[in-house]
Design a protein around this motif. Structure first.
Motif, PDB file in Angstrom:
ATOM      1  N   LYS A  41     -15.078   3.299   4.138  1.00 63.50           N
ATOM      2  CA  LYS A  41     -14.995   2.190   3.193  1.00 63.50           C
ATOM      3  C   LYS A  41     -14.402   2.642   1.859  1.00 63.50           C
ATOM      4  O   LYS A  41     -13.575   1.938   1.263  1.00 63.50           O
ATOM      5  N   GLU A  42     -14.810   3.821   1.382  1.00 60.83           N
ATOM      6  CA  GLU A  42     -14.284   4.326   0.114  1.00 60.83           C
ATOM      7  C   GLU A  42     -12.801   4.665   0.235  1.00 60.83           C
ATOM      8  O   GLU A  42     -12.007   4.407  -0.690  1.00 60.83           O
ATOM      9  N   ALA A  43     -12.415   5.252   1.382  1.00 57.69           N
ATOM     10  CA  ALA A  43     -11.002   5.585   1.587  1.00 57.69           C
ATOM     11  C   ALA A  43     -10.143   4.320   1.589  1.00 57.69           C
ATOM     12  O   ALA A  43      -9.055   4.289   0.985  1.00 57.69           O
ATOM     13  N   LEU A  44     -10.592   3.286   2.246  1.00 62.43           N
ATOM     14  CA  LEU A  44      -9.841   2.025   2.269  1.00 62.43           C
ATOM     15  C   LEU A  44      -9.807   1.385   0.880  1.00 62.43           C
ATOM     16  O   LEU A  44      -8.794   0.782   0.492  1.00 62.43           O
ATOM     17  N   THR A  45     -10.893   1.511   0.133  1.00 59.52           N
ATOM     18  CA  THR A  45     -10.905   0.988  -1.241  1.00 59.52           C
ATOM     19  C   THR A  45      -9.865   1.704  -2.099  1.00 59.52           C
ATOM     20  O   THR A  45      -9.144   1.076  -2.894  1.00 59.52           O
ATOM     21  N   ASN A  46      -9.748   3.014  -1.943  1.00 63.36           N
ATOM     22  CA  ASN A  46      -8.744   3.765  -2.691  1.00 63.36           C
ATOM     23  C   ASN A  46      -7.333   3.347  -2.299  1.00 63.36           C
ATOM     24  O   ASN A  46      -6.429   3.278  -3.152  1.00 63.36           O
ATOM     25  N   VAL A  47      -7.121   3.097  -1.010  1.00 61.38           N
ATOM     26  CA  VAL A  47      -5.803   2.631  -0.568  1.00 61.38           C
ATOM     27  C   VAL A  47      -5.456   1.316  -1.255  1.00 61.38           C
ATOM     28  O   VAL A  47      -4.333   1.113  -1.744  1.00 61.38           O
ATOM     29  N   GLU A  48      -6.419   0.412  -1.308  1.00 62.23           N
ATOM     30  CA  GLU A  48      -6.167  -0.901  -1.912  1.00 62.23           C
ATOM     31  C   GLU A  48      -5.894  -0.786  -3.412  1.00 62.23           C
ATOM     32  O   GLU A  48      -5.042  -1.498  -3.952  1.00 62.23           O
ATOM     33  N   ARG A  49      -6.596   0.114  -4.090  1.00 65.14           N
ATOM     34  CA  ARG A  49      -6.472   0.202  -5.545  1.00 65.14           C
ATOM     35  C   ARG A  49      -5.235   0.984  -5.992  1.00 65.14           C
ATOM     36  O   ARG A  49      -4.608   0.644  -6.999  1.00 65.14           O
ATOM     37  N   HIS A  50      -4.886   2.043  -5.252  1.00 64.82           N
ATOM     38  CA  HIS A  50      -3.894   2.986  -5.771  1.00 64.82           C
ATOM     39  C   HIS A  50      -2.658   3.176  -4.900  1.00 64.82           C
ATOM     40  O   HIS A  50      -1.611   3.549  -5.427  1.00 64.82           O
ATOM     41  N   ALA A  51      -2.764   2.982  -3.592  1.00 63.93           N
ATOM     42  CA  ALA A  51      -1.692   3.467  -2.712  1.00 63.93           C
ATOM     43  C   ALA A  51      -0.491   2.536  -2.628  1.00 63.93           C
ATOM     44  O   ALA A  51       0.625   2.985  -2.370  1.00 63.93           O
ATOM     45  N   ARG A  52      -0.710   1.225  -2.792  1.00 59.74           N
ATOM     46  CA  ARG A  52       0.366   0.241  -2.574  1.00 59.74           C
ATOM     47  C   ARG A  52       0.981   0.456  -1.174  1.00 59.74           C
ATOM     48  O   ARG A  52       2.201   0.516  -1.012  1.00 59.74           O
ATOM     49  N   ALA A  53       0.106   0.592  -0.186  1.00 57.68           N
ATOM     50  CA  ALA A  53       0.537   0.904   1.178  1.00 57.68           C
ATOM     51  C   ALA A  53       0.936  -0.363   1.931  1.00 57.68           C
ATOM     52  O   ALA A  53       0.460  -1.463   1.645  1.00 57.68           O
ATOM     53  N   GLY A  54       1.827  -0.173   2.906  1.00 59.73           N
ATOM     54  CA  GLY A  54       2.219  -1.284   3.771  1.00 59.73           C
ATOM     55  C   GLY A  54       1.546  -1.216   5.132  1.00 59.73           C
ATOM     56  O   GLY A  54       1.601  -2.179   5.909  1.00 59.73           O
ATOM     57  N   ARG A  55       0.895  -0.081   5.420  1.00 54.65           N
ATOM     58  CA  ARG A  55       0.250   0.094   6.722  1.00 54.65           C
ATOM     59  C   ARG A  55      -0.781   1.225   6.635  1.00 54.65           C
ATOM     60  O   ARG A  55      -0.580   2.201   5.912  1.00 54.65           O
TER      61      ARG A  55
END
Length: 407
Positions: free
Chosen positions: A304-318
């Motif tokens: 859950k924390e890893a996904l939260t970091n992706v949402e906040r900082h990564a600007r990922a498409g996948r």
């Protein structure tokens, strides 16, 4: 079986035993035909054997409705005893077909309470004496057999009753085990919440208390410092409120009560819907229902924390999530194709706290609490991969896995 819920573990064992007894009944009938030898069944005996063989085969083929029907209607066992009587009359009480007939009493003992069992036994004993009366004098053996043979019917019924009692005792033991596991899980949950409150919320509130205590003195001596501290206190209060909401959300989170692969899929699906980022989940190995509560909780929290970091900082498409379970332990990796960053030298994840990246530090602490370690790989423009590895040998000792059911 009285007192057993439909579809419960004891009912499942009863269904298995019912089919086993039917198979044994069919085998005994076939053996009796073979042991009949050169005498060979006559036309009447062939008809009776064919009828009972068909009855046994149909009961095996449609055992679910047959089992429900026979349990509700004990007289059906008496009807079966009448069919068995036809075999005894045609094949002889003192021949190889007698052993086959006791299976009806054994089935009654497994399926019914004492009243219906006695009814079936009395019916079979009466029919057995009636069949003995039809035997020719040359077929009759020691008169003691006239009493000894019918006794096998209540003996077989008692064996069936003993088996049913074992089912009931085993079901009670299973229920006691489930209650004990639920109690252990509840204790683990209380311990976890206490640790979470101590590690996060309590420390934040302690810092707010110390800053608030010094605020009056700073107001008198340094208004500028007092203003900065007031802003810091307000910011810390927001953090405390967020941490409190997180703890409350954990109490309501269904994923913590699921087997690990299902929990990973549940969290990934919910996050993907909220963040509008496609997530691919791959799980390899066994389901992992035996993973200790503490390990499963920490792994789900890291996810859950890893996904939260992706949402906040990564600007990922996948995002790709991979869970691997083996005999040596388990591994969870979360990979995104986002912006990435430069990790600290030497894997010193604690240095990220100086830059405000407390989430990664918290994930590393969770990995250590689970008995594993966290690995972080990233590069600017090449995304980030977070991997938690927990060897089986380092699972917390004495921790039991809770039942895989939603609390």
């Amino acid at each position: 079986m009285p007192g057993v819920a439909e579809g419960g573990p004891a009912t499942t064992r009863l269904a298995v035993t019912f089919r086993v007894l039917l198979l044994l009944r069919g085998m005994l009938l076939a053996m009796a035909v073979v042991l009949r030898g050169s005498a060979g069944p006559g036309h009447g005996l062939w008809a009776a054997i064919a009828l009972l063989g068909l009855e046994t085969a149909l009961a095996l083929a449609a055992w679910r409705p047959v089992l429900r029907l026979v349990r509700r209607l004990p007289p059906l066992c008496c009807l079966d005893a009448l069919l068995v009587f036809a075999v005894l009359v045609q094949g002889g009480v003192f021949g190889p077909f007698f052993l086959f007939t006791v299976m009806t009493a054994a089935l009654a003992g497994v399926l019914y309470a004492w009243g219906p069992v006695l009814l079936v036994c009395v019916a079979q004993i009466a029919l057995c004496f009636a069949a003995m009366g039809t035997a020719s004098p040359a077929e009759r053996h020691d008169p003691g057999l006239l009493i000894a043979l019918p006794v096998f019917y209540p003996i077989a019924a008692c064996a069936g009753i003993a088996l049913r009692i074992l089912f009931d005792q085993y079901a009670e033991a299973e229920e006691a085990r489930r209650r004990a596991e639920a109690a252990v899980a509840a204790a683990d949950e209380r311990t976890r919440l206490a640790r979470e409150m101590h590690d996060s919320l309590a420390k934040t509130l302690q810092g707010i208390t110390l800053s608030a205590a010094a605020l009056p003195a700073w107001i008198r001596t340094s208004p500028d410092r007092a203003e900065r501290d007031a802003r810091d206190i307000l910011s810390a209060l927001r953090v405390a409120a967020r941490e409190a909401r997180g703890l409350i959300a954990d109490l309501r989170e269904e994923a913590y009560g699921l087997p690990l692969p299902a929990a990973v899929g549940h969290v990934a699906a919910g996050w993907s819907e909220t963040a509008a980022v496609p997530v691919e989940v791959a799980a390899e190995g066994s389901p992992g229902d035996d993973i200790p509560v503490a390990v499963r909780y920490e792994i789900v929290s890291v996810l859950k924390e890893a996904l939260t970091n992706v949402e906040r900082h990564a600007r990922a498409g996948r995002v790709e999530i991979r869970l691997v379970r083996s005999a040596d332990g388990l591994e969870l990796s979360v990979r995104d194709d986002g912006a990435g960053f430069v990790p600290p030298d030497g894997g010193r994840l604690d240095l990220l706290a100086r830059e405000g990246h407390y989430g990664v530090v918290g994930m590393a602490e969770r990995a250590r609490r689970a008995g594993g370690r966290l690995c972080l790989r990233s590069a600017p423009g090449h995304g980030t991969t977070v991997t938690i590895t927990v060897p089986r040998a380092s699972w917390p000792a004495g921790d039991a896995a809770e039942p895989a059911a939603t609390p």
